[in-house]
Design a protein around this motif. Structure first.
Motif, mmCIF file in Angstrom:
data_model
loop_
_atom_site.group_PDB
_atom_site.id
_atom_site.type_symbol
_atom_site.label_atom_id
_atom_site.label_comp_id
_atom_site.label_asym_id
_atom_site.label_seq_id
_atom_site.Cartn_x
_atom_site.Cartn_y
_atom_site.Cartn_z
ATOM 1 N N LEU A 243 82.040 111.814 38.913
ATOM 2 C CA LEU A 243 80.460 111.995 38.242
ATOM 3 C C LEU A 243 79.476 111.250 38.927
ATOM 4 O O LEU A 243 78.387 112.002 39.141
ATOM 5 C CB LEU A 243 80.679 110.949 36.754
ATOM 6 C CG LEU A 243 79.408 111.207 35.937
ATOM 7 C CD1 LEU A 243 78.814 112.653 35.822
ATOM 8 C CD2 LEU A 243 79.670 110.300 34.969
ATOM 9 N N GLY A 244 79.966 109.992 39.685
ATOM 10 C CA GLY A 244 78.731 109.429 40.563
ATOM 11 C C GLY A 244 78.392 110.031 41.533
ATOM 12 O O GLY A 244 77.064 110.272 41.802
ATOM 13 N N PHE A 245 79.418 110.805 42.337
ATOM 14 C CA PHE A 245 79.003 111.665 43.536
ATOM 15 C C PHE A 245 78.363 112.838 43.037
ATOM 16 O O PHE A 245 77.331 113.345 43.520
ATOM 17 C CB PHE A 245 80.205 111.988 44.406
ATOM 18 C CG PHE A 245 80.643 110.441 45.005
ATOM 19 C CD1 PHE A 245 81.844 109.986 44.985
ATOM 20 C CD2 PHE A 245 79.897 109.916 46.207
ATOM 21 C CE1 PHE A 245 82.135 108.895 45.559
ATOM 22 C CE2 PHE A 245 80.286 108.888 46.895
ATOM 23 C CZ PHE A 245 81.520 108.397 46.536
ATOM 24 N N GLY A 246 78.880 113.438 42.094
ATOM 25 C CA GLY A 246 78.364 114.802 41.391
ATOM 26 C C GLY A 246 77.000 114.872 40.853
ATOM 27 O O GLY A 246 75.996 115.548 41.264
ATOM 28 N N ALA A 247 76.448 113.481 40.238
ATOM 29 C CA ALA A 247 75.091 113.606 39.892
ATOM 30 C C ALA A 247 74.382 112.734 40.785
ATOM 31 O O ALA A 247 73.205 112.587 40.654
ATOM 32 C CB ALA A 247 75.359 112.659 38.535
ATOM 33 N N TYR A 253 75.301 102.080 40.004
ATOM 34 C CA TYR A 253 76.199 102.924 39.077
ATOM 35 C C TYR A 253 77.646 102.630 39.710
ATOM 36 O O TYR A 253 78.510 102.307 38.795
ATOM 37 C CB TYR A 253 75.851 104.279 38.969
ATOM 38 C CG TYR A 253 77.014 104.960 38.371
ATOM 39 C CD1 TYR A 253 78.098 105.781 39.314
ATOM 40 C CD2 TYR A 253 77.210 105.026 36.965
ATOM 41 C CE1 TYR A 253 79.059 106.276 38.575
ATOM 42 C CE2 TYR A 253 78.073 105.952 36.300
ATOM 43 C CZ TYR A 253 79.234 106.323 37.150
ATOM 44 O OH TYR A 253 80.400 106.992 36.597
ATOM 45 N N PHE A 254 77.911 102.718 40.922
ATOM 46 C CA PHE A 254 79.275 102.536 41.373
ATOM 47 C C PHE A 254 79.721 101.152 41.199
ATOM 48 O O PHE A 254 81.152 100.902 40.755
ATOM 49 C CB PHE A 254 79.269 103.101 43.018
ATOM 50 C CG PHE A 254 79.324 104.779 43.117
ATOM 51 C CD1 PHE A 254 77.952 105.009 43.500
ATOM 52 C CD2 PHE A 254 80.452 105.362 43.011
ATOM 53 C CE1 PHE A 254 77.778 106.502 43.566
ATOM 54 C CE2 PHE A 254 80.309 106.621 42.840
ATOM 55 C CZ PHE A 254 78.968 107.186 43.409
ATOM 56 N N PHE A 255 78.899 100.183 41.653
ATOM 57 C CA PHE A 255 79.123 98.725 41.355
ATOM 58 C C PHE A 255 79.663 98.515 39.585
ATOM 59 O O PHE A 255 80.660 97.822 39.621
ATOM 60 C CB PHE A 255 78.322 97.973 41.732
ATOM 61 C CG PHE A 255 78.577 96.494 41.708
ATOM 62 C CD1 PHE A 255 77.858 95.564 40.428
ATOM 63 C CD2 PHE A 255 79.742 95.822 42.445
ATOM 64 C CE1 PHE A 255 78.339 94.398 40.222
ATOM 65 C CE2 PHE A 255 79.841 94.385 42.339
ATOM 66 C CZ PHE A 255 79.071 93.687 41.186
ATOM 67 N N GLY A 256 78.640 98.885 38.927
ATOM 68 C CA GLY A 256 78.965 98.761 37.342
ATOM 69 C C GLY A 256 80.088 99.409 37.062
ATOM 70 O O GLY A 256 80.727 98.704 36.262
ATOM 71 N N ALA A 257 80.392 100.691 37.354
ATOM 72 C CA ALA A 257 81.475 101.458 37.018
ATOM 73 C C ALA A 257 82.623 100.827 37.307
ATOM 74 O O ALA A 257 83.943 100.718 36.633
ATOM 75 C CB ALA A 257 81.248 103.079 37.468
#
Ligand code: HEM
Ligand SMILES: CC(C)=CCC/C(C)=C/CC/C(C)=C/COP(=O)(O)OP(=O)(O)O
Length: 303
Positions: A243-247, A253-257
């Protein structure tokens, strides 16, 4: 003098009773669940972007999702009033089994909320958003509540599609179509739902057994349920990266996820190790924090 005191007391009594009625109708909508459901729809609208310049339409769609969810939850409580009156968790807390609202009043509230929701989604979001809202409502009530919930351990897996639908509605309201990004938002919630609910179902196993509802822990036990929860976490975490890459989300975001995901794994590991209600309850509580935090991270502009 005397009559004005009597009038004041009567007015206070009336206001109190009206306040209690309003609170009962609010509980019929399951407001805290709706807040997280609405957040997922809001994030989809922000990511899509078209409605950011149209605050009235943005607000109308958000209210439409809230009302659709309220109608769904109220209809769910209308049909489930028999089992809700059996389960300790719901017997005194839910407005219908506790007698604060009659089944007939609950049905009336649901129908008004549903009509208002579909009208708002149509006017503010367009036909696709309205159709998706109506379809989600129908799916949740007919497929989940009336059919699957009391028949199969897959009830919440399939039923979870309703709870994952708000991002599809929010995105469609802005774009007039549904694409990869809302589909990934849907899949993240869809894969999160079994983790969220089966943790709770482990805590409530006896209550669901007494109510005759075949929730997974009732049928296969805690250990096998824990394995299934771990499988869904293993599917969920890569989906959040996709989702991170798609959006096109940013590093924050990546760090938090990643941090949120590691905590989720730790909570599941604790449940596997301890296999007690406390660990299951901790996982359930964290599941809501996880989803809310994950979706809030998506609102952080790409650095
Ligand atoms: C089929 C799917 C789902 C099932 C079976 C389910 C089940 C439940 C149950 C039984 C509770 C306890 C509620 C109570 O005792 O009143 C709960 C709480 C909650 N659910 Fe879910 N849930 C589902 C999907 C969702 C979704 C999609 C969201 C949000 C996106 C959500 C958010 C919440 C929240 C925030 C709470 C805590 C509410 C509170 O603290 O009172 N749930 N869920
Ligand atoms: C736009 C739209 C219509 C959205 C619907 C989203 C929605 C209402 C999701 C709620 C899912 C949920 C809490 C199911 C619990 O039902 P349950 O009967 O298993 O819970 P209970 O045992 O607490 O009654």
């Amino acid at each position: 003098m005397g009559s004005s005191i009597v009038e004041t007391v009567a007015a206070v009594g009336l206001a109190t009773r009206m306040g209690e009625r309003c609170k009962a109708y609010l509980l019929l909508a399951k407001p805290r669940i709706l807040l997280l459901v609405a957040l997922t729809g809001l994030v989809a609208m922000v990511l899509e972007g078209s409605l950011l310049g149209a605050p009235w339409r943005f607000s109308g769609v958000l209210l439409g999702i809230l009302l659709a969810g309220a109608a769904a939850n109220a209809l769910n409580q209308y049909w489930d009033r028999d089992i809700d009156s059996v389960m300790a968790r719901t017997r005194n807390k839910r407005p219908i089994p506790s007698g604060k609202i009659s089944p007939r009043e609950a049905l009336g509230f649901s129908l008004v909320a549903a009509l208002a929701a579909i009208w708002l989604l149509q006017v503010a979001g367009g036909s696709l958003a309205a159709l998706l809202g109506l379809g989600t409502l129908g799916f949740y009530v007919l497929i989940y509540t009336l059919w699957l919930k009391r028949r199969t351990t897959l009830n919440i897996v399939v039923g979870g599609a309703a709870g994952a639908a708000p991002p599809l509605i929010g995105w469609a309201a802005g774009a007039g179509e549904v694409g990869w990004v809302p589909a990934l938002l849907f899949l993240v919630i869809f894969l999160w739902t079994p983790v969220h609910f089966w943790a709770l179902a482990i805590c409530l196993k006896e209550e669901y057994a007494q109510a005759g509802v075949p929730m997974l822990p009732v049928v296969v036990g805690e250990r096998a349920t824990c394995v299934r929860i771990a499988i869904y976490v293993a599917l969920l975490l890569p989906m959040t990266v996709w989702l991170g890459f798609g959006a096109g989300l940013g590093a924050v975001y990546f760090f938090g996820a990643t941090v949120l995901g590691l905590i989720l794994v730790a909570k599941v590991a604790a449940l596997w190790r301890r296999k007690d209600r406390q660990a299951a309850w901790a996982l359930f509580g964290y599941s809501n924090v996880y989803l809310a935090a994950l979706f809030l991270l998506m609102l952080i502009p790409r650095g």
